[in-house]
Design an enzyme around this catalytic site. Structure first.
Site, mmCIF file in Angstrom:
data_model
loop_
_atom_site.group_PDB
_atom_site.id
_atom_site.type_symbol
_atom_site.label_atom_id
_atom_site.label_comp_id
_atom_site.label_asym_id
_atom_site.label_seq_id
_atom_site.Cartn_x
_atom_site.Cartn_y
_atom_site.Cartn_z
ATOM 1 N N ASN A 160 7.618 8.625 5.248
ATOM 2 C CA ASN A 160 6.709 9.771 5.108
ATOM 3 C C ASN A 160 5.513 9.491 4.193
ATOM 4 O OD1 ASN A 160 8.314 9.770 2.814
ATOM 5 N ND2 ASN A 160 8.435 11.992 2.681
ATOM 6 N N GLU A 258 16.058 7.857 -5.097
ATOM 7 C CA GLU A 258 15.220 9.053 -5.002
ATOM 8 C C GLU A 258 15.532 9.664 -3.635
ATOM 9 O OE1 GLU A 258 13.205 10.514 -7.173
ATOM 10 O OE2 GLU A 258 13.058 11.951 -5.532
ATOM 11 N N CYS A 292 9.948 15.119 0.681
ATOM 12 C CA CYS A 292 11.140 15.514 -0.071
ATOM 13 C C CYS A 292 10.802 16.649 -1.023
ATOM 14 C CB CYS A 292 11.770 14.337 -0.784
ATOM 15 S SG CYS A 292 10.640 13.474 -1.836
ATOM 16 N N GLU A 473 10.247 7.895 -11.155
ATOM 17 C CA GLU A 473 9.143 7.012 -10.797
ATOM 18 C C GLU A 473 7.866 7.660 -11.325
ATOM 19 O OE1 GLU A 473 10.425 6.691 -6.474
ATOM 20 O OE2 GLU A 473 10.325 4.588 -7.061
HETATM 21 C C1 UN1 Z 1 8.342 12.309 -0.958
HETATM 22 O O1 UN1 Z 1 8.237 13.172 -0.110
HETATM 23 O O2 UN1 Z 1 9.230 11.436 -0.858
HETATM 24 O O3 UN1 Z 1 4.172 15.331 -4.502
HETATM 25 C C2 UN1 Z 1 7.430 12.173 -2.098
HETATM 26 C C3 UN1 Z 1 4.340 15.019 -3.350
HETATM 27 C C4 UN1 Z 1 4.062 13.598 -2.904
HETATM 28 C C5 UN1 Z 1 5.277 12.771 -3.013
HETATM 29 C C6 UN1 Z 1 6.311 13.139 -2.057
HETATM 30 N N1 UN1 Z 1 3.000 13.014 -3.665
HETATM 31 O O4 UN1 Z 1 4.735 15.813 -2.543
#
Ligand code: UN1
Length: 504
Positions: A160, A258, A292, A473
């Site tokens: 993604n 993660e 996520c 991270e």
């Molecule tokens: C993810 O979906 O694994 O803040 C990370 C955010 C993105 C990172 C998403 N910069 O939604």
């Protein structure tokens, strides 16, 4: 630049191992197709096996002694060049990413930009890999502690954010003096190849960074299990992450995970409703809900629920689905057939669940050319109860559940009533409520009057509970994943001094 070497024929890519672009040992490839129109073949990428992974790990191990001895500021200089190359090629890389991943061009530009930002930010740490000094227990004795490289890092990254997330791991791993083997998601290897090729062009030495593409259960598992890999960093689903964690534990590896989320936006009865609608729209349907950090639950005060639902549904219905390269498109496809089936499966579950009401969407979009891609209509469920499966499980698609509450306390209880704890948000004009929610919501990231997505590279990123295993991270905190501490005692007394002896 690796471009000509990395492509044997027009659309056949190779692994990058020990500074050479090499074909997979079995000669098998995986097709990478555009999820917005599967008639378009982006390229064929190696279906690597344990054999290819073994070669890559050995190459990384061979490159380790020289790289760990390379002064960190020098390692960083090379990484600053990576940032420059990414800037020069940003538009091309963003277009490649939209073609293989589906999200709209504005978002893929953002993804490449995030890789640029992370690269510059972390390269700056090459001159700031600070340790500390302290007094010791005995006279004429002192101590200092420093960050040391760990060894070969095995990185497994999701589809993604196919350039940003690899950069979150590769750049800090390298600045800390580790060498790397990365296995990108099989759905989006091109963007990670582009990043690796930029590193090659910038002068990252042969063997320091290797890429091996393939399936998770084959190449990914081989990388996680390889005895030469000392550190594993994984971003993906909770189910796979747990397997990665188990294997890492068995082999005494350092491991950062993660994983999933079931993020919430709480809307109080004093909220700016227009702003909240914008936030939900962006959080739930941006990236087709495939983050996520996506907002997949809205917990709203019952007094506003009806009005808000009407406003959200109107806006959701007006979103235009299509190819992400078309500037009129709001929402791109989901990643593949499996994701499409899973999302539609959850929509069916939602409709069967007690009293949840489907307010809009709910189907695959197949009009005209959309039938060649994996498109799901932005979907809103109302009257959802907190314990329903659509309100508990990660759907990873453009589906949002509206749950009503009577108070801030109830909203927080609902927010916390899931297994995950990545991101949460509250819309309110009452600072006391905002701070209470911030403190009592069990997530790693919290937003006030903003959506649940949009993390920034200089701040720690990660979640509580089943979202991760305690690492972060981003920020300087990422250095704790990719380095380990060495404690050094220096005794300059010129005689035997014994610690831990009771001298009374
Ligand atoms: C993810 O979906 O694994 O803040 C990370 C955010 C993105 C990172 C998403 N910069 O939604």
């Amino acid at each position: 630049m690796a471009k000509p070497a990395s492509k044997v024929r027009a659309e056949e890519y190779r692994n990058y191992i020990g500074g050479k672009w090499v074909a997979p040992s079995t000669g098998r490839y995986i097709e990478n197709r555009n999820p917005a129109d599967t008639r378009e073949l982006i390229g064929r990428f190696p279906a690597s096996t344990a054999d290819d992974v073994d070669r890559a790990v050995k190459a990384a191990a061979a490159a380790l002694p020289a790289w760990r001895k390379t002064p960190a500021p020098r390692r960083a200089e090379i990484l600053f060049k990576v940032g420059e190359i990414l800037i020069q090629r940003k538009e091309q890389f963003a277009r490649d990413m939209t073609r293989e991943m589906g999200k709209v061009l504005k978002e893929t530009r953002g993804d490449v930009q995030e890789a640029i930002d992370m690269t510059y930010y972390i390269a700056g740490e090459g001159r700031r890999l600070h340790g500390f000094t302290t007094k010791a227990e005995l006279p004429n004795k002192t101590a200092h502690c420093s960050r040391e490289p760990i060894g070969v890092a095995g990185l497994i990254t999701p589809w993604n954010f196919p350039m940003a997330i690899p950069s979150w791991k590769i750049i800090p791993a390298l600045v800390c003096g580790n060498t790397v083997v990365i296995k990108p998601a099989e759905d989006t290897p091109l963007s990670t190849y582009n990043l690796v090729a930029a590193c090659e062009q910038a002068g990252v030495p042969a063997g320091v960074l290797n890429i091996v593409s393939g399936l998770g259960e084959e190449a990914g598992a081989a990388l996680v299990d390889h005895p030469g890999v000392r550190l594993v960093s994984f971003t993906g689903s909770t189910d796979v992450g747990r397997q990665v964690g188990q294997s890492a534990a068995l082999h005494d590896k350092i491991c950062s995970l993660e994983m999933g989320g079931k993020n919430v936006i709480m809307i109080m009865d004093d909220a700016d409703l227009d702003l909240a609608v914008e936030g939900v729209l962006w959080g739930a349907f941006g990236t087709s809900g495939q983050r996520c950090t996506a907002a997949s639950r809205v917990v709203i005060h019952r007094r506003l629920a009806k009005k808000f639902t009407g406003m959200l549904v109107d806006r959701a219905k007006s979103l235009k689905l299509g190819d992400g390269l078309d500037s009129k498109t709001d929402v791109g496809p989901v990643i593949n057939q499996e994701a499409l089936d899973k999302i539609l499966g959850y929509i069916e579950i939602g409709q069967k669940e007690d009293r949840a009401r489907l307010m809009c969407g709910g189907r695959r979009a197949e009009k005209g050319d959309l039938k060649y891609g994996y498109f799901v209509e932005p979907t809103v469920f109302a009257d959802v109860k907190p314990n329903m499966r659509i309100a508990q499980e990660e759907i990873f698609g453009p589906v949002v559940s509206i749950i009503e509450c009577r108070s801030l306390d109830e909203a927080i209880d609902i927010a916390n009533g899931v297994r995950y704890g990545l991101s949460a948000s509250i819309y309110t004009s009452d600072i006391n409520r905002a701070y209470r929610a911030m403190e009592d919501t069990a997530t790693g990231i919290f937003y006030i009057n903003a959506s649940t997505i949009g993390a920034e590279v200089h701040l720690p990123f990660g979640g509580t509970k089943a979202t991760g295993n305690g690492h972060r991270e981003g920020g300087t905190q990422v250095l704790d994943i990719f380095s380990e501490w060495k404690t050094v005692y220096v005794d300059y007394s010129g005689k035997l001094q014994r610690a831990q002896i009771d001298t009374e």
